[in-house]
Design a protein around this motif. Sequence first.
Motif, short mmCIF file in Angstrom:
data_model
loop_
_atom_site.label_atom_id
_atom_site.label_comp_id
_atom_site.label_asym_id
_atom_site.label_seq_id
_atom_site.Cartn_x
_atom_site.Cartn_y
_atom_site.Cartn_z
N UNK A 195 -8.58 -12.21 -2.72
CA UNK A 195 -8.74 -11.11 -3.54
C UNK A 195 -9.40 -9.76 -3.05
N UNK A 196 -9.30 -9.17 -3.50
CA UNK A 196 -10.34 -7.55 -3.04
C UNK A 196 -9.96 -6.48 -4.06
N UNK A 197 -10.68 -5.76 -4.02
CA UNK A 197 -9.97 -4.86 -3.77
C UNK A 197 -10.71 -3.19 -2.96
N UNK A 198 -9.83 -2.73 -3.22
CA UNK A 198 -9.83 -1.40 -1.33
C UNK A 198 -9.18 -0.06 -1.45
N UNK A 199 -10.34 0.35 -1.68
CA UNK A 199 -10.69 1.94 -2.09
C UNK A 199 -9.06 2.93 -1.46
N UNK A 200 -7.81 3.85 -2.25
CA UNK A 200 -7.16 4.39 -1.49
C UNK A 200 -7.41 5.29 -0.17
N UNK B 182 0.95 -1.26 -0.11
CA UNK B 182 -0.02 -0.26 -0.01
C UNK B 182 0.72 1.16 0.12
N UNK B 183 2.05 0.95 0.80
CA UNK B 183 2.69 2.66 1.31
C UNK B 183 3.25 2.33 -0.57
N UNK B 184 4.00 1.52 -0.75
CA UNK B 184 4.90 2.09 -1.97
C UNK B 184 4.13 2.36 -3.74
N UNK B 185 2.48 1.81 -3.45
CA UNK B 185 1.54 2.51 -4.47
C UNK B 185 1.46 3.77 -4.28
N UNK B 186 1.29 4.07 -2.70
CA UNK B 186 0.76 5.45 -2.05
C UNK B 186 1.70 6.41 -2.96
N UNK B 187 3.31 5.97 -2.19
CA UNK B 187 4.45 7.47 -3.17
C UNK B 187 4.74 7.02 -4.19
N UNK B 188 3.67 6.43 -5.58
CA UNK B 188 3.47 7.02 -6.85
C UNK B 188 1.92 7.46 -7.66
N UNK B 189 1.39 7.82 -6.40
CA UNK B 189 0.91 9.32 -6.54
C UNK B 189 -0.69 8.77 -7.81
#
Length: 292
Positions: free
Chosen positions: A153-158, A73-80
Amino acid sequence: MTRPRVGVAVLTMGNRPAELLALLESVAKQDESAVRVVVVGNGTGSLPVLPDGVDGVELAANRGVSGGRNVAWERLRECGDVDVLVDLDDDGLLVDTDVIRRIADLYEADPGLGIVSFRIADEQGQTQRRHVPRLRAGDPMRGGKVTTFLGGGHGLSMRMLEETGGWPEEFFFTHEETDLAWRALDAGWTVYYEPTLLLQHPRTSPARHAVYYRMTARNRVWLAKRHLPAPLVPLYLGVWTVLTLARTRSMSGLRAWAAGFTEGVRSPCGARRPMRWATVRRMARLGRPPVI
């Protein structure tokens, strides 16, 4: 809202390289591409050679399911540039090519959608009862609003993750999904089971993990201590104690469960933030009040 951008995260311990690469190939074949794909090696030492465009993160130590997913999550969050995070088990497979597109459709249609749970089925198309995130599990193809979701398997809103604070790292594994779902529900987000979103996954038993019974009991107690209004704590734990005694046939499993229960009672579990009684009523209307 604008078209949600979907990122994919896969957590691996490095012991399923062939399955991991097959999963990543099924992600690459989607008719709407994920904007980011990240693989977190949870104490693997080194990851296998990953396909072009896949970001690898190697952790020196195993931080558990919760800790590893927080790293993703943190890695994808950093990408923005990711609006929806999709977590997939490393031995799963997307058999349909429109999964990413349909996830984006769901989040585009409902900005209040916090979590989308996939259906998990084996190679014969059979879904285990424990993989249906509601009490009435006879028909795994019946979707709708639920109170928990499937980790495989799931999707999460950032935006939801920002509001709820991500995964409970103390849990390591088991019940981390319920902890996150309860916090999302209490914050007003929707949790939805969409059985047409399929993750093919080998049939397994959670008890294959040596510490399953201990972690299950400990984390069940932590759930109650962290999130339930005080009058519901003994009721919730009493119901689950009765169910465990009725269902468990292994004496060694029961001993491990009792040790975990005691550990949960005695050990800290993070900040206590009991859910609102309005959330309890909402969960009851959805068919699963937080006593079972």
